[in-house]
Design a protein around this motif. Sequence first.
Motif, mmCIF file in Angstrom:
data_model
loop_
_atom_site.group_PDB
_atom_site.id
_atom_site.type_symbol
_atom_site.label_atom_id
_atom_site.label_comp_id
_atom_site.label_asym_id
_atom_site.label_seq_id
_atom_site.Cartn_x
_atom_site.Cartn_y
_atom_site.Cartn_z
ATOM 1 N N ARG A 1 -6.666 -11.457 13.872
ATOM 2 C CA ARG A 1 -7.713 -11.948 12.475
ATOM 3 C C ARG A 1 -8.486 -10.468 13.194
ATOM 4 N NH1 ARG A 1 -7.023 -16.973 8.733
ATOM 5 N NH2 ARG A 1 -5.346 -16.545 7.740
ATOM 6 N N ALA A 2 -9.388 -10.768 14.329
ATOM 7 C CA ALA A 2 -9.688 -10.190 14.837
ATOM 8 C C ALA A 2 -9.853 -8.435 15.086
ATOM 9 C CB ALA A 2 -11.348 -10.875 15.905
ATOM 10 N N ALA A 3 -8.938 -9.020 16.060
ATOM 11 C CA ALA A 3 -7.941 -7.695 16.412
ATOM 12 C C ALA A 3 -7.412 -6.794 15.450
ATOM 13 C CB ALA A 3 -6.971 -7.963 17.693
ATOM 14 N N ALA A 4 -6.984 -7.643 14.184
ATOM 15 C CA ALA A 4 -6.282 -6.356 13.403
ATOM 16 C C ALA A 4 -8.156 -5.994 12.904
ATOM 17 C CB ALA A 4 -5.647 -7.083 12.237
ATOM 18 N N ASP A 5 -8.879 -6.484 12.542
ATOM 19 C CA ASP A 5 -10.273 -5.703 11.691
ATOM 20 C C ASP A 5 -10.520 -4.835 12.777
ATOM 21 O OD1 ASP A 5 -11.906 -6.181 9.688
ATOM 22 O OD2 ASP A 5 -13.061 -6.171 11.614
ATOM 23 N N GLU A 6 -10.724 -4.591 13.893
ATOM 24 C CA GLU A 6 -10.869 -4.047 14.876
ATOM 25 C C GLU A 6 -10.418 -2.732 14.732
ATOM 26 O OE1 GLU A 6 -13.528 -3.745 19.209
ATOM 27 O OE2 GLU A 6 -13.076 -6.005 18.032
ATOM 28 N N TYR A 7 -9.293 -2.943 14.804
ATOM 29 C CA TYR A 7 -7.877 -1.567 15.493
ATOM 30 C C TYR A 7 -7.650 -1.103 14.942
ATOM 31 C CZ TYR A 7 -10.271 -3.232 19.961
ATOM 32 O OH TYR A 7 -10.933 -3.564 21.113
ATOM 33 N N ALA A 8 -7.675 -1.161 12.842
ATOM 34 C CA ALA A 8 -7.874 -0.757 11.999
ATOM 35 C C ALA A 8 -7.421 0.969 11.499
ATOM 36 C CB ALA A 8 -7.570 -1.512 10.686
ATOM 37 N N GLN A 9 -8.478 1.146 12.085
ATOM 38 C CA GLN A 9 -8.172 2.317 11.894
ATOM 39 C C GLN A 9 -7.862 3.461 13.162
ATOM 40 O OE1 GLN A 9 -10.568 4.430 9.349
ATOM 41 N NE2 GLN A 9 -10.952 2.570 8.409
ATOM 42 N N LEU B 1 7.631 -7.724 11.232
ATOM 43 C CA LEU B 1 6.206 -7.462 11.876
ATOM 44 C C LEU B 1 5.768 -5.937 12.887
ATOM 45 C CD1 LEU B 1 5.134 -11.319 11.360
ATOM 46 C CD2 LEU B 1 4.649 -8.950 9.629
ATOM 47 N N LEU B 2 7.177 -5.895 13.710
ATOM 48 C CA LEU B 2 6.441 -5.032 15.025
ATOM 49 C C LEU B 2 6.955 -3.786 14.639
ATOM 50 C CD1 LEU B 2 7.646 -6.870 18.054
ATOM 51 C CD2 LEU B 2 4.907 -6.194 17.394
ATOM 52 N N SER B 3 8.116 -3.801 12.964
ATOM 53 C CA SER B 3 8.857 -2.275 13.181
ATOM 54 C C SER B 3 7.841 -1.741 11.680
ATOM 55 C CB SER B 3 9.825 -2.790 12.161
ATOM 56 O OG SER B 3 9.795 -2.872 10.757
ATOM 57 N N ASP B 4 8.664 -0.232 11.923
ATOM 58 C CA ASP B 4 7.444 0.633 10.635
ATOM 59 C C ASP B 4 7.992 0.186 9.457
ATOM 60 O OD1 ASP B 4 6.306 1.754 12.809
ATOM 61 O OD2 ASP B 4 8.185 3.649 12.191
ATOM 62 N N ARG B 5 8.640 -1.166 8.881
ATOM 63 C CA ARG B 5 8.943 -1.314 7.775
ATOM 64 C C ARG B 5 7.875 -1.981 7.153
ATOM 65 N NH1 ARG B 5 15.582 -2.466 7.592
ATOM 66 N NH2 ARG B 5 15.728 0.001 9.189
ATOM 67 N N SER B 6 6.319 -2.797 7.785
ATOM 68 C CA SER B 6 5.869 -3.490 7.359
ATOM 69 C C SER B 6 3.995 -2.173 7.779
ATOM 70 C CB SER B 6 5.278 -4.550 7.721
ATOM 71 O OG SER B 6 5.471 -4.082 9.792
ATOM 72 N N PRO B 7 3.960 -1.743 7.441
ATOM 73 C CA PRO B 7 3.015 -0.096 7.562
ATOM 74 C C PRO B 7 1.776 -1.225 7.016
ATOM 75 C CG PRO B 7 4.143 0.245 6.042
ATOM 76 C CD PRO B 7 5.040 -0.294 6.572
ATOM 77 N N PHE B 8 1.789 -1.596 6.052
ATOM 78 C CA PHE B 8 0.546 -1.563 5.593
ATOM 79 C C PHE B 8 -0.399 -3.817 5.690
ATOM 80 C CE2 PHE B 8 -2.474 -1.732 1.379
ATOM 81 C CZ PHE B 8 -3.290 -0.667 2.303
ATOM 82 N N LEU B 9 0.751 -3.906 6.741
ATOM 83 C CA LEU B 9 0.741 -5.207 7.494
ATOM 84 C C LEU B 9 -0.685 -5.622 8.584
ATOM 85 C CD1 LEU B 9 3.643 -7.579 6.273
ATOM 86 C CD2 LEU B 9 1.640 -7.896 5.534
ATOM 87 N N THR B 10 -1.030 -6.212 8.199
ATOM 88 C CA THR B 10 -2.460 -6.194 9.574
ATOM 89 C C THR B 10 -3.231 -7.882 9.216
ATOM 90 O OG1 THR B 10 -3.152 -5.062 11.021
ATOM 91 C CG2 THR B 10 -4.218 -4.579 8.811
ATOM 92 N N GLY B 11 -3.414 -8.743 10.267
ATOM 93 C CA GLY B 11 -4.562 -9.429 10.286
ATOM 94 C C GLY B 11 -3.155 -10.442 9.297
ATOM 95 N N THR B 12 -2.043 -10.153 9.563
ATOM 96 C CA THR B 12 -1.487 -11.825 8.590
ATOM 97 C C THR B 12 -0.945 -12.614 9.460
ATOM 98 O OG1 THR B 12 -0.118 -9.673 6.930
ATOM 99 C CG2 THR B 12 0.862 -11.549 6.932
#
Length: 254
Positions: A170-178, A232-243
């Motif tokens: 969750r921490a990494a997802a938040d930090e690098y989403a941008q 989860l690694l694929s381009d078919r889940s582009p709006f999922l992060t921190g899940t």
Amino acid sequence: MSDLLNGKVVLVTGASSGIGASAARVFSREGATVVLAARREGRLASLVEELTQKGAQASYVVCDVTVAEDAARAVAFTVDTYGRLDAAFNNAGLGGDRTPLHLMGDDVYDAVMDTNVRGVWNCLRHEIAAMLTNASGGAIVNNSSVGGLVAIPAAAPYIAAKHAVVGLTRAAADEYAQQGIRVNAVAPGTTRSEITADWFGRNPGLEEMVNSMTPQGRTAEPEEIANAAAWLLSDRSPFLTGTVLPVDGGFLNQ
């Protein structure tokens, strides 16, 4: 061969057996070039041979994820060999003993925390650094556990470690989403592997007890976890992060 991961270069840790080996097979079948990292070179070499005979692009690097230099070397090998790192599955883990907390030795705690937490930490740092150089970012999946979301008796270090993996995710997802880097986790329920085989072997009746607590009434196959990680690694889940995605036969629904 499908195209879920077509053209992607993917690093898999803990790839010599269990979920990691299944992930190598699933990812390559989905079109990825895979780099397999683990400590057991013989198994890695055999798996790479199996994959390349089927037409996949695959190679391996011997790596102990608890050693920062090894994690750095695995990422560097991937980038040097294939030009980039698009995705990573941080799967290497250790189960430890099923022992009451007050009887647990420091050696068990240290080994479980080193592999499951420091190992993910080491890999994340170097994977993210490599992905920051990609125009399109990248995707990372960490292997946690249902034990990273709830408690399981007589496994305190494992529970603490897998909760920490969720926190790192969750921490990494938040930090690098941008920066276009997505970081998610899978939380497997009981899954057929060397770790669970060891647990079940040393604790008669444990598998039956766990299965009775799972609505689907069975132990997962490692490929089922690998399929979730691939999505989860694929381009078919582009709006999922921190899940944190449970793959648990309904265990957490109860």
